[in-house]
Design an enzyme around this catalytic site. Structure first.
Site, short mmCIF file in Angstrom:
data_model
loop_
_atom_site.label_atom_id
_atom_site.label_comp_id
_atom_site.label_asym_id
_atom_site.label_seq_id
_atom_site.Cartn_x
_atom_site.Cartn_y
_atom_site.Cartn_z
N LYS A 1 96.78 -30.73 29.36
CA LYS A 1 97.81 -29.53 29.45
C LYS A 1 96.98 -28.19 29.61
CE LYS A 1 101.08 -32.01 26.25
NZ LYS A 1 101.60 -32.07 24.81
N ALA B 1 98.16 -28.31 23.12
CA ALA B 1 98.14 -29.30 22.04
C ALA B 1 98.99 -30.47 22.38
CB ALA B 1 98.63 -28.47 20.67
N ASP B 2 98.55 -31.50 21.94
CA ASP B 2 99.45 -32.70 21.73
C ASP B 2 99.41 -33.35 20.46
OD1 ASP B 2 100.68 -34.73 23.65
OD2 ASP B 2 99.50 -35.91 22.33
N THR B 3 100.66 -33.92 20.10
CA THR B 3 100.83 -34.68 18.87
C THR B 3 101.40 -36.02 19.04
OG1 THR B 3 101.12 -32.58 17.77
CG2 THR B 3 101.96 -34.68 16.66
N SER C 1 95.83 -32.97 18.58
CA SER C 1 94.69 -32.41 19.15
C SER C 1 95.11 -30.93 19.78
CB SER C 1 94.16 -33.30 20.10
OG SER C 1 93.53 -34.58 19.77
#
Length: 197
Positions: free
Chosen positions: A55, A76-78, A113
């Site tokens: 991203k 960010a990634d969840t 992250s």
């Protein structure tokens, strides 16, 4: 202290935007559309870190392509993990209900992250939290799914919304579960010359 504290946020998440605003960081939103399918046998932390990096790279390409001012970019990634299984966003209402039935009465992990980059470097930090749901009735699950709240969220719930009533225990970062761990994010902002305090 740097005069222009703005950063780019490569995310369409209103929750991430709200959390950065809470820190007093001015942002410009850039969409970063990537394929979020896990790779075969990909470990959950490797998955979220890879997506956060992708991203950020996608967002940075947008900055360069459109000749935007060069300032740090955050992505960010969840994801939610039950056992060692990555549980993403639900496909539809039936999938959301099935996910919530699996989380009912169990512990799961929420991994977020955060990647931050500029023209020279990229740094990634990761937060791992544990959430325990109480046992949920079918009526509660159906009622929650009917609100529409689960549909755009990993694990089919938003802890900051109505699903907060399902949570018996949290170990870790509440804001990481929401989608942007403020401790790790503040450290990244300081690394890129945008200290919160």
């Amino acid at each position: 202290m740097i005069s222009d504290r703005r950063i780019y946020l490569a995310s369409g998440s209103p929750r991430r935007k709200e959390l950065l605003t809470q820190l007093g960081i001015p942002i410009e939103v850039i969409r970063a559309d990537i394929n979020e399918d896990p790779l075969p046998d990909e470990a959950p932390i490797a998955y979220t870190e890879r997506l956060a990096r992708e991203k950020a790279k996608n967002g940075w390409s947008h900055v360069l392509q459109f000749g935007l001012p060069l300032r740090p970019l955050l992505a960010a990634d969840t994801t939610v993990v039950l056992g060692n299984e990555i549980i993403g966003k639900p496909y539809d209402a039936a999938d959301a209900a099935a996910i919530l039935r699996r989380l009912s009465g169990n512990e799961h992990q929420v991994i977020t992250s955060v990647a931050m980059c500029d023209a020279e470097r990229m740094i990634v930090r990761t937060s791992v939290s544990t959430v325990r749901f109480r046992s949920l009735s079918d009526d509660e699950i159906d009622g929650y799914v009917h609100t529409g709240e689960p549909m755009d969220k990993a694990g089919a719930y938003g802890i900051q919304g109505l699903a907060g009533i399902f949570v018996e225990e949290i170990r870790g970062s509440f804001t990481g579960i929401v989608g942007l761990p403020l401790c790790e994010t503040a450290a990244l902002l300081a690394d890129f010359g945008r200290p919160v305090l």
